[in-house]
Design an enzyme around this catalytic site. Sequence first.
Site, PDB file in Angstrom:
ATOM      1  N   LYS A 113       3.157   4.311 -33.735  1.00 27.80           N
ATOM      2  CA  LYS A 113       3.119   4.378 -34.954  1.00 27.80           C
ATOM      3  C   LYS A 113       2.183   5.870 -35.380  1.00 27.80           C
ATOM      4  O   LYS A 113       2.372   6.702 -34.465  1.00 27.80           O
ATOM      5  CB  LYS A 113       2.288   3.151 -35.763  1.00 27.80           C
ATOM      6  CG  LYS A 113       2.993   1.991 -35.219  1.00 27.80           C
ATOM      7  CD  LYS A 113       2.479   0.725 -36.150  1.00 27.80           C
ATOM      8  CE  LYS A 113       3.054  -0.362 -35.495  1.00 27.80           C
ATOM      9  NZ  LYS A 113       2.743  -1.715 -36.459  1.00 27.80           N
ATOM     10  N   GLU A 152       8.074  -1.402 -40.983  1.00 29.38           N
ATOM     11  CA  GLU A 152       7.035  -0.487 -42.169  1.00 29.38           C
ATOM     12  C   GLU A 152       8.233   0.735 -42.722  1.00 29.38           C
ATOM     13  O   GLU A 152       7.895   1.134 -43.857  1.00 29.38           O
ATOM     14  CB  GLU A 152       6.259   0.426 -41.099  1.00 29.38           C
ATOM     15  CG  GLU A 152       4.812  -0.578 -40.830  1.00 29.38           C
ATOM     16  CD  GLU A 152       4.300  -0.462 -39.745  1.00 29.38           C
ATOM     17  OE1 GLU A 152       4.139   0.608 -38.927  1.00 29.38           O
ATOM     18  OE2 GLU A 152       3.930  -1.447 -39.241  1.00 29.38           O
ATOM     19  N   ASN A 159       4.912   0.905 -29.511  1.00 28.07           N
ATOM     20  CA  ASN A 159       4.918   1.620 -30.730  1.00 28.07           C
ATOM     21  C   ASN A 159       3.633   2.289 -31.184  1.00 28.07           C
ATOM     22  O   ASN A 159       2.838   1.670 -31.630  1.00 28.07           O
ATOM     23  CB  ASN A 159       5.627   0.734 -31.615  1.00 28.07           C
ATOM     24  CG  ASN A 159       5.708   1.636 -33.174  1.00 28.07           C
ATOM     25  OD1 ASN A 159       5.639   2.646 -33.109  1.00 28.07           O
ATOM     26  ND2 ASN A 159       6.002   0.712 -34.191  1.00 28.07           N
ATOM     27  N   GLY A 170       0.406  -6.180 -36.891  1.00 29.57           N
ATOM     28  CA  GLY A 170      -0.939  -5.884 -37.181  1.00 29.57           C
ATOM     29  C   GLY A 170      -1.969  -6.978 -37.602  1.00 29.57           C
ATOM     30  O   GLY A 170      -2.953  -6.606 -38.175  1.00 29.57           O
ATOM     31  N   SER A 202       1.505  -8.508 -33.157  1.00 25.08           N
ATOM     32  CA  SER A 202       0.440  -8.968 -32.496  1.00 25.08           C
ATOM     33  C   SER A 202       0.603  -9.571 -31.021  1.00 25.08           C
ATOM     34  O   SER A 202      -0.309 -10.439 -30.591  1.00 25.08           O
ATOM     35  CB  SER A 202      -0.338 -10.011 -33.322  1.00 25.08           C
ATOM     36  OG  SER A 202      -0.642  -9.605 -34.583  1.00 25.08           O
ATOM     37  N   GLU A 262      10.672  -9.107 -35.122  1.00 21.99           N
ATOM     38  CA  GLU A 262       9.226  -8.596 -35.540  1.00 21.99           C
ATOM     39  C   GLU A 262       9.126  -9.346 -36.763  1.00 21.99           C
ATOM     40  O   GLU A 262       9.249  -8.656 -37.785  1.00 21.99           O
ATOM     41  CB  GLU A 262       9.055  -7.111 -35.616  1.00 21.99           C
ATOM     42  CG  GLU A 262       9.187  -6.486 -34.450  1.00 21.99           C
ATOM     43  CD  GLU A 262       8.445  -4.946 -34.462  1.00 21.99           C
ATOM     44  OE1 GLU A 262       7.570  -5.095 -33.380  1.00 21.99           O
ATOM     45  OE2 GLU A 262       8.621  -4.246 -35.168  1.00 21.99           O
ATOM     46  N   HIS A 267      12.258  -0.328 -38.436  1.00 26.20           N
ATOM     47  CA  HIS A 267      11.128  -0.961 -38.060  1.00 26.20           C
ATOM     48  C   HIS A 267      10.663  -1.385 -39.609  1.00 26.20           C
ATOM     49  O   HIS A 267      10.749  -1.002 -40.626  1.00 26.20           O
ATOM     50  CB  HIS A 267       9.872  -0.175 -37.682  1.00 26.20           C
ATOM     51  CG  HIS A 267       8.611  -0.449 -37.432  1.00 26.20           C
ATOM     52  ND1 HIS A 267       7.850  -0.636 -38.406  1.00 26.20           N
ATOM     53  CD2 HIS A 267       8.454  -1.261 -36.062  1.00 26.20           C
ATOM     54  CE1 HIS A 267       6.853  -1.397 -37.810  1.00 26.20           C
ATOM     55  NE2 HIS A 267       7.121  -1.592 -36.515  1.00 26.20           N
TER      56      HIS A 267
HETATM   57  P1  PGA Z   1       1.337  -4.853 -33.742  1.00 27.87           P
HETATM   58  O1  PGA Z   1       2.759  -4.125 -33.998  1.00 27.87           O
HETATM   59  O2  PGA Z   1       1.575  -5.091 -32.142  1.00 27.87           O
HETATM   60  O3  PGA Z   1       0.156  -3.909 -33.847  1.00 27.87           O
HETATM   61  O4  PGA Z   1       1.251  -6.373 -34.515  1.00 27.87           O
HETATM   62  C1  PGA Z   1       3.738  -4.327 -33.619  1.00 27.87           C
HETATM   63  C2  PGA Z   1       4.906  -3.390 -34.141  1.00 27.87           C
HETATM   64  O5  PGA Z   1       4.826  -3.026 -35.465  1.00 27.87           O
HETATM   65  O6  PGA Z   1       5.966  -2.832 -33.616  1.00 27.87           O
END
Ligand code: PGA
Length: 254
Positions: A14, A100, A12, A176, A216, A170, A98
């Site tokens: 982003k 976010e 992803n 992140g 992560s 998630e 997601h």
């Molecule tokens: P990350 O993000 O691997 O940077 O933790 C995962 C995601 O938001 O899909």
Amino acid sequence: MSDGRKPYIAGNWKMNLDRSKALDLIKTIKGRLGDGNDREVAVFAPSVYLADVSAVAQGSPLGVGAQNMYYEPGGAFTGELCGTMLREVGADRVLVGHSERRHVFGEPDEWMSRKIRAALRDSLLPVLCVGERLEERKGNKTDRVLKKQLESALIDLQADEVRRLTIAYEPVWAIGTGEVATPDQAAAAHAFIRKWIAQKLGAESGEAIRILYGGSVSPDNVKALMALDDVDGVLVGGASLKPDLFLPIIEYDS
Ligand code: PGA
């Protein structure tokens, strides 16, 4: 990971990468992919790069998806994109819900079932993201949050549509942050999701659906995550932006 479910490794991106870096990255991934028989690999690219990224991916088993869509088929929705637009620029899949989108942009739970319906209508494969926030985990509310998110998103789904759906667990506190869920935490959440699907949509759906872990994921933890029975793949954010991190994740040794 069960023998019957093909591992699904997704990046992803982003709101990252400029156009030339995005194209370099997709070319590198494509160059290293095998025939796609033993694992499915996809990237969720910024919508403005989808046409270029999917043109590079064409002719390879690499999937290319959008990070979001709106559920209406068209109309006065300034700034939004519908499924047919995403398909037209080469997307074959889409992320729905997601964290976010839910927590930064305030998308409500009720939108998710509409988005899943719209994705299926427009021949996009939806990946529904679910997961609890830190205070919910600390308050022992993880199962309750997952149940609510699954119930509201999958309310209209028929058992025959489930085979086009993927779920990504998630935990918001792991996204992140560098803090990955422990194997026990991931195993429990994935088992809960699979059981819920089996109860609501039938044992066969529960067995067939792929549930990805996200939050992560790195080359150092992918193998342990993929070794868990109910983890069928990973959704990778930060580490999907760099070939030296994403390629070892794709090529994890099962
Ligand atoms: P990350 O993000 O691997 O940077 O933790 C995962 C995601 O938001 O899909």
